[in-house]
Write an enzyme that holds these catalytic residues in place. Structure first.
Site, PDB file in Angstrom:
ATOM      1  N   ALA A  41       0.830  -1.213   0.000  1.00 25.80           N
ATOM      2  CA  ALA A  41       0.000   0.000   0.000  1.00 25.80           C
ATOM      3  C   ALA A  41       0.861   1.259   0.000  1.00 25.80           C
ATOM      4  CB  ALA A  41      -0.923  -0.009   1.223  1.00 25.80           C
ATOM      5  N   GLY A  48       2.630 -14.177  -2.334  1.00 19.77           N
ATOM      6  CA  GLY A  48       2.770 -14.589  -3.729  1.00 19.77           C
ATOM      7  C   GLY A  48       2.494 -13.440  -4.679  1.00 19.77           C
ATOM      8  N   ALA A  57       7.988   5.069  12.879  1.00 18.43           N
ATOM      9  CA  ALA A  57       6.967   6.065  13.227  1.00 18.43           C
ATOM     10  C   ALA A  57       6.387   5.698  14.585  1.00 18.43           C
ATOM     11  CB  ALA A  57       5.877   6.068  12.173  1.00 18.43           C
ATOM     12  N   ARG A  96      -9.469 -20.645   3.421  1.00 16.37           N
ATOM     13  CA  ARG A  96      -8.454 -20.837   4.458  1.00 16.37           C
ATOM     14  C   ARG A  96      -9.104 -20.874   5.842  1.00 16.37           C
ATOM     15  NH1 ARG A  96      -5.098 -15.572   2.674  1.00 16.37           N
ATOM     16  NH2 ARG A  96      -5.076 -16.746   0.764  1.00 16.37           N
ATOM     17  N   HIS A 107      -3.668 -12.982   8.690  1.00 17.37           N
ATOM     18  CA  HIS A 107      -4.176 -11.660   8.274  1.00 17.37           C
ATOM     19  C   HIS A 107      -5.125 -11.146   9.345  1.00 17.37           C
ATOM     20  CE1 HIS A 107      -5.005  -8.735   4.993  1.00 17.37           C
ATOM     21  NE2 HIS A 107      -6.155  -8.598   5.627  1.00 17.37           N
ATOM     22  N   GLU A 152      -3.601  -3.288   4.926  1.00 19.16           N
ATOM     23  CA  GLU A 152      -4.046  -4.117   6.054  1.00 19.16           C
ATOM     24  C   GLU A 152      -4.213  -3.323   7.341  1.00 19.16           C
ATOM     25  OE1 GLU A 152      -1.751  -7.730   6.469  1.00 19.16           O
ATOM     26  OE2 GLU A 152      -2.972  -8.375   8.185  1.00 19.16           O
TER      27      GLU A 152
HETATM   28  P1  ADP Z   1       0.256  -3.728   3.304  1.00 19.14           P
HETATM   29  O1  ADP Z   1       0.049  -5.116   2.726  1.00 19.14           O
HETATM   30  O2  ADP Z   1      -0.920  -3.217   4.015  1.00 19.14           O
HETATM   31  O3  ADP Z   1       0.849  -2.800   2.314  1.00 19.14           O
HETATM   32  P2  ADP Z   1       2.796  -4.613   4.355  1.00 19.14           P
HETATM   33  O4  ADP Z   1       2.897  -5.622   5.411  1.00 19.14           O
HETATM   34  O5  ADP Z   1       3.118  -5.042   2.962  1.00 19.14           O
HETATM   35  O6  ADP Z   1       1.355  -3.934   4.445  1.00 19.14           O
HETATM   36  O7  ADP Z   1       3.757  -3.382   4.675  1.00 19.14           O
HETATM   37  C1  ADP Z   1       3.723  -2.672   5.879  1.00 19.14           C
HETATM   38  C2  ADP Z   1       5.075  -1.976   6.049  1.00 19.14           C
HETATM   39  O8  ADP Z   1       4.990  -1.038   7.105  1.00 19.14           O
HETATM   40  C3  ADP Z   1       6.219  -2.928   6.396  1.00 19.14           C
HETATM   41  O9  ADP Z   1       7.307  -2.692   5.541  1.00 19.14           O
HETATM   42  C4  ADP Z   1       6.561  -2.564   7.843  1.00 19.14           C
HETATM   43  O10 ADP Z   1       7.903  -2.790   8.173  1.00 19.14           O
HETATM   44  C5  ADP Z   1       6.195  -1.085   7.872  1.00 19.14           C
HETATM   45  N1  ADP Z   1       5.918  -0.550   9.213  1.00 19.14           N
HETATM   46  C6  ADP Z   1       5.126  -1.097  10.170  1.00 19.14           C
HETATM   47  N2  ADP Z   1       5.112  -0.318  11.268  1.00 19.14           N
HETATM   48  C7  ADP Z   1       5.897   0.754  11.007  1.00 19.14           C
HETATM   49  C8  ADP Z   1       6.297   1.920  11.756  1.00 19.14           C
HETATM   50  N3  ADP Z   1       5.886   2.120  13.008  1.00 19.14           N
HETATM   51  N4  ADP Z   1       7.108   2.807  11.167  1.00 19.14           N
HETATM   52  C9  ADP Z   1       7.571   2.608   9.897  1.00 19.14           C
HETATM   53  N5  ADP Z   1       7.254   1.522   9.157  1.00 19.14           N
HETATM   54  C10 ADP Z   1       6.419   0.611   9.690  1.00 19.14           C
END
Ligand code: ADP
Length: 583
Positions: free
Chosen positions: A139, A172, A280, A409, A517, A546
């Site tokens: 995202a 995937g 963050a 699933r 998930h 997500e």
């Molecule tokens: P989505 O499928 O919703 O795009 P992902 O799991 O692919 O989510 O990606 C979420 C990303 O956000 C990961 O790379 C994760 O390391 C990052 N992330 C999660 N929490 C933080 C945070 N507090 N600060 C910076 N990055 C974060």
């Protein structure tokens, strides 16, 4: 030499802390080449503020050298400085005088260093961007790319890990989409309404239909956007995931890693800034609107201001056992004994930050388990594509089938945890392994699993013995299943695509359920605005992927995560851009 205040300090030293919290002056003396050097040292909060050369007998030209040393000591807040060449004894005498004053003050070199460290930590580094996006997963990258394509100049992604991709990289990269080009080439009849209905059925009445319809409105154009504008390469075949009434899932060449790499490369080409190792921790709010993100990196505090908005794209909370346990109502337990397929980074940071900023959370109890995972790692098996796309059987420790292998699933997971030791096994015949090129495409996974003792290749008897499953029962299970396949009716579990199980050698592997998930999260509207607990938009705050809740309701269908991240990632950026134009 000591001032009256020092005497007082010494009297109080038994109960007072050693550090000097007010501005005080202490006098110290040292010996240079010609005699005594006397200095006054002004100290505030364990910091040397000023050094006054009170008296000395050195050659007149050396006053300048001592002033030079004083400047260095003050700027470093340290007496660990070098003597000046050609004036070594004078320098040493001057440094000793400062040291003496510090001793009078009860301050050590270590105190000075601690004060320096504290100051460094308190130093806030600030940066302004048009848009700040938290998370460089699916995202986050999509939102950043869209933002640049629309015309935002400075787009910054903050990523807490040293690498990008999050769960999207581990997936995937599958993309469910009605009327896609592979369906067309295969003559598969599908429709937008069928797509919507399948999502709503799986959501068990809990999906937000407006969000589902928004997803359906954009899913096809987004598939073309990914393929034609971003450069994602798709295979010419597709997969059929449980709960979708037809095969409608596009599959990128190289799975999730290649998909994320393509997004990352596009983002880089467009000049998106990605700042790694930066976590963050808080949304900066001003007058009820989001204006930036507080983050930490390497002990530094950073403020990233998003002048036109902040997008949360931090993923869900499958790797946060505490949150799982807090919200779980649907599974016997989601404690640490149940692993996760997720990246360890996916611990709900964005959800918690948004909640602290007033966001409403929805569907937090809807937590999805995935049934086919490696007991040694908790991660799903890529070789399981055989079951999803081709053919495989699932059996329990007694060698018996217990579910329709093509079910969702959720249904397979519920059935799996009911089996003895919650352990199940997948069996793939040689014809499927060969036709799907499993042993070549997933050679490293298979080798790793052989090492871990969770997978075996062999005759049915060898497989049964390896996993301590009664061979006769297993053989009878396959025979009975094949008889049903010949009749075209699964009288046991109502499986509809009954493909017989052929000869060995078989690939057989042990599987456990894992948390996969989290359907719940931050409430958004169809424009990806974050909604607060009073039902109002939080200005300037958007979320996608997500981290949000509401689209999938009680259960997300397989291959709908990427369409969700692409749809609402693009929308979040577009909404921020449109609102920026109106400002
Ligand atoms: P989505 O499928 O919703 O795009 P992902 O799991 O692919 O989510 O990606 C979420 C990303 O956000 C990961 O790379 C994760 O390391 C990052 N992330 C999660 N929490 C933080 C945070 N507090 N600060 C910076 N990055 C974060």
């Amino acid at each position: 030499m000591k001032k009256i205040l020092l005497a007082l300090l010494l009297m109080l030293s038994a109960c007072a802390p050693q550090s000097i919290n007010n501005t005080d002056t202490f006098q110290g003396e040292g010996f240079g080449k010609q005699g005594k050097i006397i200095v006054d040292v002004v100290i505030k909060d364990d910091k040397i503020e000023h050094i006054e050369l009170v008296k000395h007998s050195e050659v007149p030209g050396f006053s300048g050298k001592m002033i030079q040393l004083a400047d260095e000591i003050i700027s470093k807040n340290s007496i660990d400085v070098d003597t000046i060449a050609g004036a070594t004894l004078t320098s040493q005498g001057f440094i000793d005088a400062v040291k003496d004053a510090l001793t009078q003050a009860g301050i050590t070199q270590e105190d000075l260093m601690n004060a320096n460290m504290q100051e460094q930590q308190q130093k806030i580094i600030e940066q302004h961007s048009d848009l700040v996006i938290v998370g460089s997963g699916g995202a986050g990258f999509v939102a950043a790319i869209q933002a640049k394509q629309l015309g935002f100049e400075k787009v910054t992604i903050i990523e807490k890990m040293a690498f990008n991709g999050g769960n999207t990289r581990m997936s995937g990269g599958e993309y469910a989409c009605y009327n896609n080009w592979v369906q067309e080439s295969e003559g598969i009849i599908d429709s937008k309404e069928a797509f919507i209905e399948d999502i709503l059925i799986s959501g068990q009445g809990r999906s937000n239909e407006t969000l589902v319809r928004t997803l359906a409105d954009h899913v096809l154009e987004n598939a073309y956007w990914l393929r034609d504008e971003i450069g994602v390469q798709y295979k010419n075949e597709q997969s059929w995931y449980g709960g979708h009434r037809v095969a409608r899932t596009l599959w990128p060449v190289g799975d999730g890693p290649a998909y994320v790499n393509t997004l990352a490369q596009k983002a880089e080409e467009l000049g998106v800034e990605v700042i790694y190792n930066t976590k963050a921790v808080e949304i900066i709010m001003e007058n009820g609107q989001a204006i930036g993100i507080k983050a930490v990196s390497d002990g530094n505090s950073l403020h990233f201001y998003g002048d036109s908005g902040v997008i949360l794209a931090t993923g869900g909370f499958s790797a946060n056992v505490e949150m799982r346990q807090q919200y779980n109502t649907q599974w016997p337990s989601l404690d640490a004994s149940i692993p996760t397929t997720n990246s360890p980074a996916i611990v709900g940071d964005g959800i918690l930050m948004a909640q602290a900023a007033g966001a409403n959370l929805i569907d937090m109890d809807a937590i999805q388990l995935y049934p086919i995972n490696n007991p040694a790692t908790g991660n799903y098996y890529f070789v399981d594509y055989a079951r999803l796309i081709g053919n495989a059987l699932l059996v329990n420790k007694d060698g018996e089938r217990f579910v329709d292998e093509k079910e969702t699933r959720e249904i397979i997971s519920r059935a799996a945890i009911e089996q003895k030791d919650a352990m199940i096994y997948e069996i793939i015949d040689d014809q499927v392994a060969k036709s799907m090129n499993l042993e070549e495409d997933y050679a490293s996974e298979i080798a790793r699993c052989l090492d871990q003792g969770v997978l075996i290749k062999g005759s049915l008897k060898e497989c049964a013995e390896f996993f301590d499953i009664p061979y006769e029962t297993l053989a009878a299970t396959i025979e009975h299943y094949n008889e049903m396949a010949a009749q075209g009716v699964d009288t046991d579990f109502n499986r509809t695509d009954l493909i017989p199980i052929g000869d060995g050698p078989y690939l057989m592997f042990a599987c456990i359920v894992s948390v996969h998930h989290t359907m719940g999260g931050v409430q958004i509207d169809e424009n990806a605005h974050v909604i607060d607990t009073n039902g109002n938009i939080i200005p300037n705050l958007y979320a996608a992927g997500e981290v949000t809740g509401g689209i999938h309701g009680a259960n997300r269908l397989g291959s709908l995560s990427i369409p969700d991240t692409v749809c609402f990632g693009r929308i979040a950026a577009a909404t921020a851009y449109n609102e920026h134009l109106k400002k």
